[in-house]
Design a protein around this motif. Sequence first.
Motif, PDB file in Angstrom:
ATOM      1  N   LEU A 149       0.856  -1.179   0.000  1.00 36.73           N
ATOM      2  CA  LEU A 149       0.000   0.000   0.000  1.00 36.73           C
ATOM      3  C   LEU A 149       0.893   1.229   0.000  1.00 36.73           C
ATOM      4  O   LEU A 149       1.936   1.233   0.654  1.00 36.73           O
ATOM      5  CB  LEU A 149      -0.891   0.013   1.239  1.00 36.73           C
ATOM      6  CG  LEU A 149      -1.840  -1.164   1.416  1.00 36.73           C
ATOM      7  CD1 LEU A 149      -2.609  -1.028   2.732  1.00 36.73           C
ATOM      8  CD2 LEU A 149      -2.797  -1.261   0.247  1.00 36.73           C
ATOM      9  N   ARG A 150       0.469   2.253  -0.718  1.00 37.28           N
ATOM     10  CA  ARG A 150       1.179   3.525  -0.715  1.00 37.28           C
ATOM     11  C   ARG A 150       0.175   4.660  -0.842  1.00 37.28           C
ATOM     12  O   ARG A 150      -0.932   4.468  -1.365  1.00 37.28           O
ATOM     13  CB  ARG A 150       2.210   3.585  -1.832  1.00 37.28           C
ATOM     14  CG  ARG A 150       1.613   3.605  -3.225  1.00 37.28           C
ATOM     15  CD  ARG A 150       2.628   4.050  -4.266  1.00 37.28           C
ATOM     16  NE  ARG A 150       2.122   3.916  -5.617  1.00 37.28           N
ATOM     17  CZ  ARG A 150       1.330   4.800  -6.221  1.00 37.28           C
ATOM     18  NH1 ARG A 150       0.914   5.888  -5.586  1.00 37.28           N
ATOM     19  NH2 ARG A 150       0.922   4.599  -7.463  1.00 37.28           N
ATOM     20  N   PRO A 151       0.546   5.853  -0.404  1.00 33.03           N
ATOM     21  CA  PRO A 151      -0.345   6.997  -0.565  1.00 33.03           C
ATOM     22  C   PRO A 151      -0.589   7.285  -2.054  1.00 33.03           C
ATOM     23  O   PRO A 151       0.314   7.152  -2.879  1.00 33.03           O
ATOM     24  CB  PRO A 151       0.417   8.158   0.087  1.00 33.03           C
ATOM     25  CG  PRO A 151       1.412   7.501   0.993  1.00 33.03           C
ATOM     26  CD  PRO A 151       1.768   6.201   0.339  1.00 33.03           C
ATOM     27  N   ASP A 153      -2.442   9.040  -9.984  1.00 29.38           N
ATOM     28  CA  ASP A 153      -3.133   7.753  -9.863  1.00 29.38           C
ATOM     29  C   ASP A 153      -4.602   7.831 -10.270  1.00 29.38           C
ATOM     30  O   ASP A 153      -5.266   6.800 -10.365  1.00 29.38           O
ATOM     31  CB  ASP A 153      -3.033   7.240  -8.425  1.00 29.38           C
ATOM     32  CG  ASP A 153      -1.615   6.885  -8.035  1.00 29.38           C
ATOM     33  OD1 ASP A 153      -0.943   6.188  -8.822  1.00 29.38           O
ATOM     34  OD2 ASP A 153      -1.179   7.321  -6.957  1.00 29.38           O
ATOM     35  N   LEU A 154      -5.108   9.022 -10.516  1.00 32.10           N
ATOM     36  CA  LEU A 154      -6.530   9.188 -10.820  1.00 32.10           C
ATOM     37  C   LEU A 154      -6.975   8.371 -12.033  1.00 32.10           C
ATOM     38  O   LEU A 154      -7.934   7.608 -11.956  1.00 32.10           O
ATOM     39  CB  LEU A 154      -6.871  10.666 -11.023  1.00 32.10           C
ATOM     40  CG  LEU A 154      -8.306  10.941 -11.505  1.00 32.10           C
ATOM     41  CD1 LEU A 154      -9.334  10.363 -10.553  1.00 32.10           C
ATOM     42  CD2 LEU A 154      -8.499  12.436 -11.692  1.00 32.10           C
ATOM     43  N   GLU A 155      -6.311   8.512 -13.149  1.00 35.49           N
ATOM     44  CA  GLU A 155      -6.774   7.820 -14.358  1.00 35.49           C
ATOM     45  C   GLU A 155      -6.616   6.303 -14.270  1.00 35.49           C
ATOM     46  O   GLU A 155      -7.528   5.577 -14.675  1.00 35.49           O
ATOM     47  CB  GLU A 155      -6.130   8.400 -15.611  1.00 35.49           C
ATOM     48  CG  GLU A 155      -6.634   9.802 -15.945  1.00 35.49           C
ATOM     49  CD  GLU A 155      -8.168   9.929 -16.003  1.00 35.49           C
ATOM     50  OE1 GLU A 155      -8.841   9.064 -16.599  1.00 35.49           O
ATOM     51  OE2 GLU A 155      -8.701  10.909 -15.437  1.00 35.49           O
ATOM     52  N   VAL A 172      -3.211   3.537  -2.677  1.00 35.28           N
ATOM     53  CA  VAL A 172      -3.047   2.711  -3.874  1.00 35.28           C
ATOM     54  C   VAL A 172      -2.564   1.329  -3.459  1.00 35.28           C
ATOM     55  O   VAL A 172      -1.704   1.194  -2.590  1.00 35.28           O
ATOM     56  CB  VAL A 172      -2.043   3.367  -4.857  1.00 35.28           C
ATOM     57  CG1 VAL A 172      -1.623   2.405  -5.965  1.00 35.28           C
ATOM     58  CG2 VAL A 172      -2.652   4.627  -5.447  1.00 35.28           C
ATOM     59  N   VAL A 173      -3.137   0.327  -4.097  1.00 37.19           N
ATOM     60  CA  VAL A 173      -2.706  -1.053  -3.909  1.00 37.19           C
ATOM     61  C   VAL A 173      -1.815  -1.408  -5.101  1.00 37.19           C
ATOM     62  O   VAL A 173      -2.234  -1.269  -6.245  1.00 37.19           O
ATOM     63  CB  VAL A 173      -3.906  -2.023  -3.864  1.00 37.19           C
ATOM     64  CG1 VAL A 173      -3.427  -3.458  -3.660  1.00 37.19           C
ATOM     65  CG2 VAL A 173      -4.906  -1.603  -2.797  1.00 37.19           C
ATOM     66  N   ALA A 211     -10.316   4.305  -0.661  1.00 37.21           N
ATOM     67  CA  ALA A 211     -10.324   5.587   0.039  1.00 37.21           C
ATOM     68  C   ALA A 211     -10.984   5.406   1.401  1.00 37.21           C
ATOM     69  O   ALA A 211     -11.940   4.639   1.544  1.00 37.21           O
ATOM     70  CB  ALA A 211     -11.074   6.635  -0.772  1.00 37.21           C
ATOM     71  N   LEU A 212     -10.459   6.095   2.370  1.00 37.41           N
ATOM     72  CA  LEU A 212     -11.028   6.144   3.702  1.00 37.41           C
ATOM     73  C   LEU A 212     -11.206   7.628   4.013  1.00 37.41           C
ATOM     74  O   LEU A 212     -10.255   8.332   4.321  1.00 37.41           O
ATOM     75  CB  LEU A 212     -10.096   5.455   4.702  1.00 37.41           C
ATOM     76  CG  LEU A 212     -10.692   5.007   6.021  1.00 37.41           C
ATOM     77  CD1 LEU A 212     -11.891   4.085   5.831  1.00 37.41           C
ATOM     78  CD2 LEU A 212      -9.637   4.330   6.865  1.00 37.41           C
TER      79      LEU A 212
END
Length: 156
Positions: free
Chosen positions: A12-14, A19-21, A61-62, A73-74
């Motif tokens: 997992l990373r921020p 990363d949107l698309e 992001v996974v 998202a949390l």
Amino acid sequence: MSTSTTRASWTLRPATPEDLEPAAAVRAVVMRPDLERLGRYDEHRVRQRLRDAYTPGHTTVVEVDGAFAGCVALRPSEDCWWLEHFYLAPEVQGRGIGTGVLAALLARTDTEGATVRLNVLQGSAARRLYERHGFVLEREDPVDVLMVRVPRVSCG
């Protein structure tokens, strides 16, 4: 958080704006069968809804074997956290990654003593994953199922 299995290593990373698309593309693929079954699939809208709600600061992001494989998202709310935009690419599903990611997020919210809510489409296989992690039905309509999970308290 990182876990390794014989088939895939995930981390997992921020999230970042870049990363949107990739996230929108995974969402479109993953949600298509359920949205088509419900008569609600729209090629543009399925991506645009994520674009409109995307907040990198609340998104994780996974990555599987070092490549983008999904996101979650949390989002904080007044009285709970909202678990949103939890999508894993079909080719990495069924390997325990979703279970591991969800367990890691819920361990965090449990530590905070926070309730978590989510919305899942009627008939979605994801509902079983959420139920295994303690989510219960709060309310539903013909399209959406709203689920809630109160924090688990550990003894000891």
